[in-house]
Design a protein around this motif. Sequence first.
Motif, PDB file in Angstrom:
ATOM      1  N   GLN A 267       0.818  -1.207   0.000  1.00  0.00           N
ATOM      2  CA  GLN A 267       0.000   0.000   0.000  1.00  0.00           C
ATOM      3  C   GLN A 267       0.857   1.264   0.000  1.00  0.00           C
ATOM      4  OE1 GLN A 267      -4.031  -0.052   1.687  1.00  0.00           O
ATOM      5  NE2 GLN A 267      -3.185  -1.465   3.209  1.00  0.00           N
ATOM      6  N   ILE A 268       1.987   1.219   0.708  1.00  0.00           N
ATOM      7  CA  ILE A 268       2.895   2.371   0.709  1.00  0.00           C
ATOM      8  C   ILE A 268       3.454   2.601  -0.694  1.00  0.00           C
ATOM      9  CG2 ILE A 268       5.133   3.214   1.539  1.00  0.00           C
ATOM     10  CD1 ILE A 268       4.509   1.848   4.213  1.00  0.00           C
ATOM     11  N   ILE A 269       3.827   1.519  -1.366  1.00  0.00           N
ATOM     12  CA  ILE A 269       4.391   1.635  -2.713  1.00  0.00           C
ATOM     13  C   ILE A 269       3.321   2.053  -3.719  1.00  0.00           C
ATOM     14  CG2 ILE A 269       5.405   0.319  -4.635  1.00  0.00           C
ATOM     15  CD1 ILE A 269       6.770  -1.441  -2.500  1.00  0.00           C
ATOM     16  N   GLY A 270       2.114   1.534  -3.552  1.00  0.00           N
ATOM     17  CA  GLY A 270       1.094   1.710  -4.579  1.00  0.00           C
ATOM     18  C   GLY A 270       0.246   2.956  -4.475  1.00  0.00           C
ATOM     19  N   LEU A 271      -0.150   3.365  -3.253  1.00  0.00           N
ATOM     20  CA  LEU A 271      -1.156   4.420  -3.144  1.00  0.00           C
ATOM     21  C   LEU A 271      -0.639   5.842  -3.364  1.00  0.00           C
ATOM     22  CD1 LEU A 271      -3.968   5.479  -2.622  1.00  0.00           C
ATOM     23  CD2 LEU A 271      -3.633   5.109  -0.174  1.00  0.00           C
ATOM     24  N   PRO A 272       0.195   6.399  -2.480  1.00  0.00           N
ATOM     25  CA  PRO A 272       0.587   7.805  -2.695  1.00  0.00           C
ATOM     26  C   PRO A 272       1.314   8.059  -4.016  1.00  0.00           C
ATOM     27  CG  PRO A 272       1.073   7.130  -0.437  1.00  0.00           C
ATOM     28  CD  PRO A 272       0.740   5.880  -1.200  1.00  0.00           C
ATOM     29  N   PRO A 273       2.285   7.206  -4.414  1.00  0.00           N
ATOM     30  CA  PRO A 273       2.991   7.498  -5.673  1.00  0.00           C
ATOM     31  C   PRO A 273       2.093   7.464  -6.907  1.00  0.00           C
ATOM     32  CG  PRO A 273       4.266   5.972  -4.325  1.00  0.00           C
ATOM     33  CD  PRO A 273       2.906   6.063  -3.711  1.00  0.00           C
ATOM     34  N   SER A 274       1.229   6.441  -7.027  1.00  0.00           N
ATOM     35  CA  SER A 274       0.405   6.326  -8.231  1.00  0.00           C
ATOM     36  C   SER A 274      -0.644   7.433  -8.291  1.00  0.00           C
ATOM     37  CB  SER A 274      -0.261   4.949  -8.300  1.00  0.00           C
ATOM     38  OG  SER A 274      -1.060   4.712  -7.158  1.00  0.00           O
ATOM     39  N   MET A 275      -1.258   7.770  -7.150  1.00  0.00           N
ATOM     40  CA  MET A 275      -2.214   8.872  -7.128  1.00  0.00           C
ATOM     41  C   MET A 275      -1.533  10.183  -7.490  1.00  0.00           C
ATOM     42  SD  MET A 275      -5.444   8.207  -6.436  1.00  0.00           S
ATOM     43  CE  MET A 275      -6.056   9.751  -5.758  1.00  0.00           C
ATOM     44  N   THR A 276      -0.352  10.411  -6.961  1.00  0.00           N
ATOM     45  CA  THR A 276       0.363  11.661  -7.219  1.00  0.00           C
ATOM     46  C   THR A 276       0.793  11.750  -8.677  1.00  0.00           C
ATOM     47  OG1 THR A 276       1.162  11.663  -4.929  1.00  0.00           O
ATOM     48  CG2 THR A 276       2.277  13.111  -6.491  1.00  0.00           C
ATOM     49  N   LEU A 277       1.276  10.643  -9.242  1.00  0.00           N
ATOM     50  CA  LEU A 277       1.732  10.643 -10.632  1.00  0.00           C
ATOM     51  C   LEU A 277       0.583  10.892 -11.599  1.00  0.00           C
ATOM     52  CD1 LEU A 277       3.952  10.228 -12.722  1.00  0.00           C
ATOM     53  CD2 LEU A 277       3.491   7.762 -12.636  1.00  0.00           C
ATOM     54  N   PHE A 278      -0.530  10.172 -11.415  1.00  0.00           N
ATOM     55  CA  PHE A 278      -1.658  10.368 -12.323  1.00  0.00           C
ATOM     56  C   PHE A 278      -2.272  11.754 -12.123  1.00  0.00           C
ATOM     57  CE2 PHE A 278      -6.043   9.150 -13.913  1.00  0.00           C
ATOM     58  CZ  PHE A 278      -5.641   9.057 -15.239  1.00  0.00           C
ATOM     59  N   ALA A 279      -2.259  12.229 -10.868  1.00  0.00           N
ATOM     60  CA  ALA A 279      -2.751  13.573 -10.597  1.00  0.00           C
ATOM     61  C   ALA A 279      -1.867  14.622 -11.285  1.00  0.00           C
ATOM     62  CB  ALA A 279      -2.796  13.823  -9.097  1.00  0.00           C
ATOM     63  N   PHE A 280      -0.547  14.369 -11.340  1.00  0.00           N
ATOM     64  CA  PHE A 280       0.360  15.296 -12.013  1.00  0.00           C
ATOM     65  C   PHE A 280      -0.018  15.450 -13.482  1.00  0.00           C
ATOM     66  CE2 PHE A 280       4.265  15.987 -14.522  1.00  0.00           C
ATOM     67  CZ  PHE A 280       4.629  17.232 -14.035  1.00  0.00           C
ATOM     68  N   ILE A 281      -0.387  14.331 -14.102  1.00  0.00           N
ATOM     69  CA  ILE A 281      -0.828  14.398 -15.499  1.00  0.00           C
ATOM     70  C   ILE A 281      -2.079  15.273 -15.601  1.00  0.00           C
ATOM     71  CG2 ILE A 281      -1.761  13.041 -17.420  1.00  0.00           C
ATOM     72  CD1 ILE A 281       0.032  10.729 -16.484  1.00  0.00           C
ATOM     73  N   GLY A 282      -3.020  15.085 -14.674  1.00  0.00           N
ATOM     74  CA  GLY A 282      -4.221  15.903 -14.675  1.00  0.00           C
ATOM     75  C   GLY A 282      -3.911  17.379 -14.497  1.00  0.00           C
ATOM     76  N   VAL A 283      -2.951  17.679 -13.617  1.00  0.00           N
ATOM     77  CA  VAL A 283      -2.551  19.062 -13.367  1.00  0.00           C
ATOM     78  C   VAL A 283      -1.919  19.680 -14.611  1.00  0.00           C
ATOM     79  CG1 VAL A 283      -0.860  20.477 -12.117  1.00  0.00           C
ATOM     80  CG2 VAL A 283      -2.307  18.869 -10.874  1.00  0.00           C
ATOM     81  N   VAL A 284      -0.999  18.948 -15.244  1.00  0.00           N
ATOM     82  CA  VAL A 284      -0.311  19.461 -16.428  1.00  0.00           C
ATOM     83  C   VAL A 284      -1.292  19.705 -17.565  1.00  0.00           C
ATOM     84  CG1 VAL A 284       1.349  18.878 -18.249  1.00  0.00           C
ATOM     85  CG2 VAL A 284       1.928  18.466 -15.853  1.00  0.00           C
ATOM     86  N   VAL A 285      -2.168  18.737 -17.808  1.00  0.00           N
ATOM     87  CA  VAL A 285      -3.122  18.869 -18.918  1.00  0.00           C
ATOM     88  C   VAL A 285      -4.096  20.011 -18.652  1.00  0.00           C
ATOM     89  CG1 VAL A 285      -4.963  17.726 -20.208  1.00  0.00           C
ATOM     90  CG2 VAL A 285      -2.923  16.433 -19.543  1.00  0.00           C
ATOM     91  N   THR A 286      -4.595  20.116 -17.429  1.00  0.00           N
ATOM     92  CA  THR A 286      -5.536  21.183 -17.107  1.00  0.00           C
ATOM     93  C   THR A 286      -4.874  22.551 -17.221  1.00  0.00           C
ATOM     94  OG1 THR A 286      -6.682  19.704 -15.574  1.00  0.00           O
ATOM     95  CG2 THR A 286      -7.163  22.040 -15.371  1.00  0.00           C
ATOM     96  N   SER A 287      -3.630  22.660 -16.752  1.00  0.00           N
ATOM     97  CA  SER A 287      -2.900  23.926 -16.876  1.00  0.00           C
ATOM     98  C   SER A 287      -2.672  24.278 -18.342  1.00  0.00           C
ATOM     99  CB  SER A 287      -1.556  23.836 -16.142  1.00  0.00           C
ATOM    100  OG  SER A 287      -1.745  23.613 -14.759  1.00  0.00           O
ATOM    101  N   ALA A 288      -2.427  23.257 -19.166  1.00  0.00           N
ATOM    102  CA  ALA A 288      -2.208  23.499 -20.595  1.00  0.00           C
ATOM    103  C   ALA A 288      -3.465  24.032 -21.269  1.00  0.00           C
ATOM    104  CB  ALA A 288      -1.747  22.217 -21.286  1.00  0.00           C
ATOM    105  N   THR A 289      -4.636  23.601 -20.815  1.00  0.00           N
ATOM    106  CA  THR A 289      -5.884  24.094 -21.442  1.00  0.00           C
ATOM    107  C   THR A 289      -6.036  25.598 -21.259  1.00  0.00           C
ATOM    108  OG1 THR A 289      -7.257  23.694 -19.456  1.00  0.00           O
ATOM    109  CG2 THR A 289      -7.046  21.888 -21.044  1.00  0.00           C
TER     110      THR A 289
END
Length: 503
Positions: A267-289
């Motif tokens: 859970q330590i390996i899977g939860l915070p890193p994967s949520m943060t990484l996919f969220a980063f994509i959302g942040v970058v794409v939304t900022s680009a719009t």
Amino acid sequence: MQEVTTSNVSGDASLYSEDLAPVPPSKRTWNTWNYAALWISMSLCIPTYMLASSLIEGGMNWWQAIFTIFLGNTIVLIPMVLNGHAGAKYGIPFPVFARASFGVKGANIPAILRAIVACGWFGIQTWIGGFALYQLLRIWIPAMETLPAVFPASLGLQTGPAITFVLFWFLNMYVVYLGVESIRKLLVFKAIFLPLAALALLLWAVKAGNGFGPILQQPSRFPSGDAFFTFFFPALTGMVGFWATLSLNIPDFTRYATSQQAQIKGQIIGLPPSMTLFAFIGVVVTSATTIVYGTTIWDPLVLAGRFDSKILVTLAMIAVAISTLATNIAANIVSPANDFANLWPSRINFRIGGYITGIIGVLIMPWKLIADPTGYIFTWLLAYSSLLGPIGGIMITDYYFIRKQQLRTADLYRHEGSYRFTAGFNIPAIIALLIGVLPNVPGFLVTIKVLAADAVPLWITQLYYYAWFVGFLVSGIAYMLLMQTYKPGVATIKETSSYVAID
């Protein structure tokens, strides 16, 4: 040690089934990487993307949004691991674990509260899938955008999206009718498609936004530090609330763990890193719009609908619909359907439980919850975190401070065992739950405009911004105090598990 079987819990059939029975050690096969993979798969979904982009739409810059998401998921990881301990040790699922603190009958209270939240997520995912169909149809049938209004303006529901929402809802119900076995291949498709789609969106954002530089230079839109923190704290609570349901029913998964270390590390390996990484994509794409279109587009389906290629939009929307269908059935139908069935086993089977889930998912009006980031965060995520935080506080307090991690497993399946309490209900747990929910009620009523903002003191209203934390701490402390004078059913260290436990 004695194994819990149908033979030694005879007469208590309403508390025992093959699905609820403890998983024997020989069948506990999930290792660290199984749990890491589970969280990576669950994190890669449209609502995770929308979670991140809603923070940008709300006024945060890229690093503020990423920090908020990482911190929220690190915080929720704590109750996730703590509650997961009982599942890994005794092989029991969430509804059975809840019997230790709420009683063998009282456990239905947290189970149904969790089920109702899952119904809400079912509605949100169904709306996302239906809107993907709408985006697909409107590029081929432009008249979909100009259909006459048939719903009252107060519902905020356009005719075109409503039609595709209903179609997608019926598709979900048809899968419930067929059974969940048919969804396995779709889950594999989701695991392959969503990472590729996320990567494609990221590449588009970097190209259209002229590299990471201009995207990451988008400033925060808060005029002052006070304005930032007014948004930050409820947003952080919303990030915790995003996985508040799983932080309760994580024993449903950890019951298959080979060891405690497997579920903790996974859970330590899977939860915070994967949520943060996919969220980063959302942040970058939304900022680009904001750079590309001059306005912030936080909904990826709306963004995809702006692309020029009809074929590209069609393929993307079909893939999103199939992926969402798979996620919805697996994550938001199976659990609440079983919870409802557990209420009245002789009358409610899995199929009827699934239909109940579907109906409640519509009544919650998901199109309003995700129409804007304030509704998504302040109404939906905060509201249900105010219910689930107290349950988590009670269960963790009971398991670690009252019972010292010792359960009498066989008695969890008996009406007359240690967890009978008062006619099957642990009154202190129910009182503590109400005490934990109460401080958040005024703020919720102000948020949904049932009460005027000046009807209650400001400090009471603002407790709602910390709903999960307030509920967790207040209920946990109240339960601890109430149990000091009421202890029927509390197992001692000598009266430990009657089933093989894995430490």
